[in-house]
Design a protein around this motif. Structure first.
Motif, mmCIF file in Angstrom:
data_model
loop_
_atom_site.group_PDB
_atom_site.id
_atom_site.type_symbol
_atom_site.label_atom_id
_atom_site.label_comp_id
_atom_site.label_asym_id
_atom_site.label_seq_id
_atom_site.Cartn_x
_atom_site.Cartn_y
_atom_site.Cartn_z
ATOM 1 N N ALA A 302 0.838 -1.203 0.000
ATOM 2 C CA ALA A 302 0.000 0.000 0.000
ATOM 3 C C ALA A 302 0.877 1.258 0.000
ATOM 4 O O ALA A 302 0.636 2.204 -0.753
ATOM 5 C CB ALA A 302 -0.926 -0.005 1.212
ATOM 6 N N VAL A 303 1.912 1.225 0.837
ATOM 7 C CA VAL A 303 2.814 2.384 0.920
ATOM 8 C C VAL A 303 3.497 2.596 -0.445
ATOM 9 O O VAL A 303 3.531 3.709 -0.983
ATOM 10 C CB VAL A 303 3.854 2.179 2.051
ATOM 11 C CG1 VAL A 303 4.931 3.262 2.006
ATOM 12 C CG2 VAL A 303 3.154 2.152 3.409
ATOM 13 N N ASP A 304 3.982 1.501 -1.041
ATOM 14 C CA ASP A 304 4.632 1.592 -2.354
ATOM 15 C C ASP A 304 3.666 2.111 -3.415
ATOM 16 O O ASP A 304 4.022 2.964 -4.225
ATOM 17 C CB ASP A 304 5.128 0.202 -2.807
ATOM 18 C CG ASP A 304 6.407 -0.183 -2.085
ATOM 19 O OD1 ASP A 304 6.943 0.677 -1.349
ATOM 20 O OD2 ASP A 304 6.841 -1.341 -2.241
ATOM 21 N N ALA A 305 2.435 1.554 -3.370
ATOM 22 C CA ALA A 305 1.458 1.913 -4.402
ATOM 23 C C ALA A 305 1.158 3.407 -4.378
ATOM 24 O O ALA A 305 0.847 4.006 -5.407
ATOM 25 C CB ALA A 305 0.169 1.115 -4.209
ATOM 26 N N LEU A 306 1.271 4.010 -3.190
ATOM 27 C CA LEU A 306 0.981 5.446 -3.088
ATOM 28 C C LEU A 306 2.262 6.282 -3.094
ATOM 29 O O LEU A 306 2.283 7.414 -2.614
ATOM 30 C CB LEU A 306 0.116 5.719 -1.854
ATOM 31 C CG LEU A 306 -1.316 5.160 -1.962
ATOM 32 C CD1 LEU A 306 -2.103 5.382 -0.678
ATOM 33 C CD2 LEU A 306 -2.080 5.797 -3.132
ATOM 34 N N GLY A 307 3.322 5.682 -3.596
ATOM 35 C CA GLY A 307 4.541 6.456 -3.833
ATOM 36 C C GLY A 307 5.381 6.710 -2.605
ATOM 37 O O GLY A 307 6.126 7.696 -2.554
ATOM 38 N N GLY A 308 5.245 5.874 -1.555
ATOM 39 C CA GLY A 308 6.146 5.991 -0.412
ATOM 40 C C GLY A 308 5.498 6.488 0.858
ATOM 41 O O GLY A 308 6.076 6.396 1.933
ATOM 42 N N SER A 309 4.279 7.026 0.773
ATOM 43 C CA SER A 309 3.594 7.450 2.004
ATOM 44 C C SER A 309 2.079 7.369 1.829
ATOM 45 O O SER A 309 1.542 7.745 0.785
ATOM 46 C CB SER A 309 3.986 8.882 2.365
ATOM 47 O OG SER A 309 3.147 9.347 3.404
ATOM 48 N N VAL A 310 1.419 6.878 2.867
ATOM 49 C CA VAL A 310 -0.048 6.806 2.819
ATOM 50 C C VAL A 310 -0.664 7.973 3.598
ATOM 51 O O VAL A 310 -1.885 8.089 3.675
ATOM 52 C CB VAL A 310 -0.570 5.462 3.404
ATOM 53 C CG1 VAL A 310 -0.096 4.288 2.578
ATOM 54 C CG2 VAL A 310 -0.169 5.291 4.873
ATOM 55 N N SER A 404 -10.651 7.832 -6.894
ATOM 56 C CA SER A 404 -9.890 8.918 -7.524
ATOM 57 C C SER A 404 -8.546 8.414 -8.047
ATOM 58 O O SER A 404 -7.871 9.122 -8.775
ATOM 59 C CB SER A 404 -9.701 10.083 -6.549
ATOM 60 O OG SER A 404 -8.804 9.698 -5.537
ATOM 61 N N GLY A 405 -8.183 7.187 -7.669
ATOM 62 C CA GLY A 405 -6.968 6.577 -8.217
ATOM 63 C C GLY A 405 -7.223 5.100 -8.435
ATOM 64 O O GLY A 405 -7.650 4.412 -7.500
ATOM 65 N N ARG A 406 -6.988 4.611 -9.643
ATOM 66 C CA ARG A 406 -7.309 3.197 -9.946
ATOM 67 C C ARG A 406 -6.162 2.276 -9.513
ATOM 68 O O ARG A 406 -5.373 1.810 -10.329
ATOM 69 C CB ARG A 406 -7.610 3.039 -11.436
ATOM 70 C CG ARG A 406 -8.861 3.767 -11.847
ATOM 71 C CD ARG A 406 -9.312 3.400 -13.251
ATOM 72 N NE ARG A 406 -10.572 4.074 -13.527
ATOM 73 C CZ ARG A 406 -11.454 3.701 -14.444
ATOM 74 N NH1 ARG A 406 -11.213 2.652 -15.203
ATOM 75 N NH2 ARG A 406 -12.565 4.373 -14.625
ATOM 76 N N ARG A 407 -6.072 2.090 -8.207
ATOM 77 C CA ARG A 407 -5.052 1.188 -7.664
ATOM 78 C C ARG A 407 -5.738 0.199 -6.748
ATOM 79 O O ARG A 407 -6.497 0.606 -5.859
ATOM 80 C CB ARG A 407 -4.023 1.967 -6.829
ATOM 81 C CG ARG A 407 -3.320 3.072 -7.547
ATOM 82 C CD ARG A 407 -2.359 3.806 -6.617
ATOM 83 N NE ARG A 407 -1.895 5.039 -7.234
ATOM 84 C CZ ARG A 407 -2.499 6.228 -7.104
ATOM 85 N NH1 ARG A 407 -3.578 6.350 -6.347
ATOM 86 N NH2 ARG A 407 -2.015 7.285 -7.712
ATOM 87 N N ILE A 408 -5.462 -1.087 -6.936
ATOM 88 C CA ILE A 408 -6.088 -2.078 -6.060
ATOM 89 C C ILE A 408 -5.082 -3.132 -5.613
ATOM 90 O O ILE A 408 -4.253 -3.601 -6.400
ATOM 91 C CB ILE A 408 -7.329 -2.744 -6.708
ATOM 92 C CG1 ILE A 408 -8.059 -3.636 -5.679
ATOM 93 C CG2 ILE A 408 -6.968 -3.537 -7.977
ATOM 94 C CD1 ILE A 408 -9.512 -3.896 -6.000
ATOM 95 N N ILE A 409 -5.137 -3.446 -4.314
ATOM 96 C CA ILE A 409 -4.363 -4.570 -3.780
ATOM 97 C C ILE A 409 -5.356 -5.676 -3.482
ATOM 98 O O ILE A 409 -6.293 -5.487 -2.692
ATOM 99 C CB ILE A 409 -3.597 -4.176 -2.502
ATOM 100 C CG1 ILE A 409 -2.587 -3.074 -2.826
ATOM 101 C CG2 ILE A 409 -2.887 -5.397 -1.902
ATOM 102 C CD1 ILE A 409 -1.893 -2.490 -1.605
ATOM 103 N N ASP A 410 -5.160 -6.830 -4.127
ATOM 104 C CA ASP A 410 -6.060 -7.962 -3.963
ATOM 105 C C ASP A 410 -5.440 -8.893 -2.914
ATOM 106 O O ASP A 410 -4.674 -9.784 -3.234
ATOM 107 C CB ASP A 410 -6.213 -8.658 -5.321
ATOM 108 C CG ASP A 410 -7.115 -9.867 -5.267
ATOM 109 O OD1 ASP A 410 -7.671 -10.151 -4.186
ATOM 110 O OD2 ASP A 410 -7.260 -10.532 -6.311
#
Ligand code: UDX
Length: 433
Positions: A302-310, A404-410
């Motif tokens: 999740a942290v990686d997917a959002l570029g290093g910080s949630v 608002s961002g098409r990112r999903i962790i399954d």
């Protein structure tokens, strides 16, 4: 038969209702007056498919009553003890205070020749100790240990049609009494294993240890897949075709949780250490560690997917219960992930078809929504952590219109990566490229 069931939690409430459904005359005893009142009114205090129906019909028929007074158990021929054995605060061992208290409270009420049947999951050696105690106070009574293998979500079916019956007994009479209790299942051909106390106690923890090991095995393969580019779901399909291995319980993901597997493997390891054989089940420590690493993996992704910080980012968490068809959030990997993300500063909104109320009691700091739509709205990241059918069936295009961002962790590897990627989503599975 006249039966009492002491402890009306997930196990006891289902057991009491199922025994009444089978035609026995049952009284359920619990120290929690609110719980007893709810059950008596036909309202289960937790979500379990099929339970409201049998509870209502059994209470209406008069075959099932509930009480807070142990004296109401006095007339029963068979007493089932189904109280909890949670993890002891501060150690890995099982906390036996509720089992011990139930036996002590029951002792003065035992009728001549009564049978006390333990169903709670206990460290090996407990039944023999309690049988000695019963023999001291009520010499005509006997003790059996009859472990329960029910799965939440299938608890009613697993109780009425168990896949096996295990009786740990001190004498043949106890086995013949249990045969009368379970006559319907026995007539239907259910395998029945009559054994000593120690074996019956170990059957239960060995079964849960095996299941937990199977899940952690495939999750360990997921870790290797992640560093080698392989796909753990295809690997599971391929090895699962070997009938000796089998595909069931080989779903890699965020790992196991619930009120049983985590605490049972820890209690088993702790008991083995007490017996001087900690090395024999030392691998269970590894099984536990692998399992907990998968939760961390989801948080790291999740942290990686959002570029290093949630921090300050809206994350939609789909699921809080430890598995679908349950409102149980005890040791839930899903809830743990939500809490960790919140701890890192994310604006977490969590949803679940059944588990929100229980989750809120434990973690009021989280934001919850009963609506999947509202949860997804404006989220920058979606994390699916409990595979409820409605989340597995989410439409990527429709969901894409809400976030608002098409990112999903399954976190349960239940979505089709191609379908999600084809609609512009960044899809991340566990152990999948
Ligand atoms: C378990 C045992 O199955 C049951 O026999 C015992 O009596 C009590 O403990 P339960 O806790 O209801 O039952 O859940 P179960 O269906 O076994 O699932 C346990 C956990 O493992 C869940 O969190 C589930 O999501 C997870 N799991 C299961 C996986 O991660 N992968 C799988 O392949 C299977």
């Amino acid at each position: 038969m006249r039966i009492s069931v002491i402890g009306c939690g997930y196990l006891g409430a289902v057991h009491a209702s199922a025994m009444a459904e089978l035609g026995h005359e049952v009284v359920g005893i619990d120290i929690d007056a609110h719980r007893v009142a709810e059950l008596a009114a036909g309202r289960p205090p937790f979500f379990e498919p099929g339970l409201p129906e049998i509870l209502t019909s059994a209470t209406a028929s008069g075959r099932l009553r509930f009480s807070t007074d142990m004296a109401d158990a006095a007339g029963a021929e068979v007493h089932f003890v189904a109280v909890g054995t949670p993890q002891s605060p501060g150690t890995d061992a099982a906390d036996l205070r509720y089992v011990d208290a139930a036996f002590e409270a029951l002792l003065p009420h035992l009728a001549e020749g009564a049978l006390v049947v333990g169903k709670s999951t206990v460290p090996v050696g407990t039944a023999a100790r309690l049988a000695a105690r019963v023999a001291q106070v009520a010499p005509s009574a006997s003790v059996a240990w009859n472990p329960e293998f029910l799965r939440e979500g299938f608890a009613v079916k697993d109780t009425i049609e168990p896949d096996r019956l295990v009786y740990g007994v001190g004498d043949d009479h106890a086995a013949s009494v249990l045969d009368l209790v379970y006559r319907a299942a026995i007539e239907a051909g259910t395998p029945r294993i009559v054994t000593d106390y120690a074996t019956a106690e170990l059957v239960k923890v060995a079964a849960n240890a095996f299941l937990a090991t199977k899940i952690s095995f495939i999750n360990a393969m997921a870790e290797i897949a992640e560093v080698s580019g392989a796909d753990v779901t295809q690997l599971a399909d391929a090895i699962g075709h070997d009938a000796r291995i089998g595909r069931r319980f080989l779903n890699a993901g965020v790992g196991f949780g619930g009120g049983c597997l985590p605490k049972d493997i820890r209690a088993f390891a702790a008991r083995a250490e007490e017996l001087g054989r900690g090395d024999s089940v030392g691998f269970l420590r590894e099984v536990d560690a692998i399992n907990l690493r998968r939760r961390q993996r989801v948080v790291d992704l999740a942290v990686d997917a959002l570029g290093g910080s949630v921090n300050e980012r809206k994350i939609a968490v789909l699921g809080v219960s430890f598995k679908p068809d349950s409102d149980d959030v005890r040791d839930s990997p899903a809830l743990d992930v939500a809490v960790q993300l919140k701890g890192l500063g994310a604006r977490v909104v969590a949803t679940d078809p059944q588990g929100i109320e229980n989750a809120r009691l434990r973690h009021p700091q989280l934001e919850y929504s009963a609506s999947t739509r509202e949860t997804l709205l404006d989220a920058e990241l979606v994390v699916l952590v409990t595979e409820w059918p409605e989340y597995c069936a989410l439409d990527p295009a429709e969901a894409g219109g809400l976030v608002s961002g098409r990112r999903i962790i399954d976190g349960r590897n239940v979505l089709d990566p191609r379908a999600w990627r084809a609609t512009g989503w960044s899809y991340l599975g566990l152990g999948r490229p």
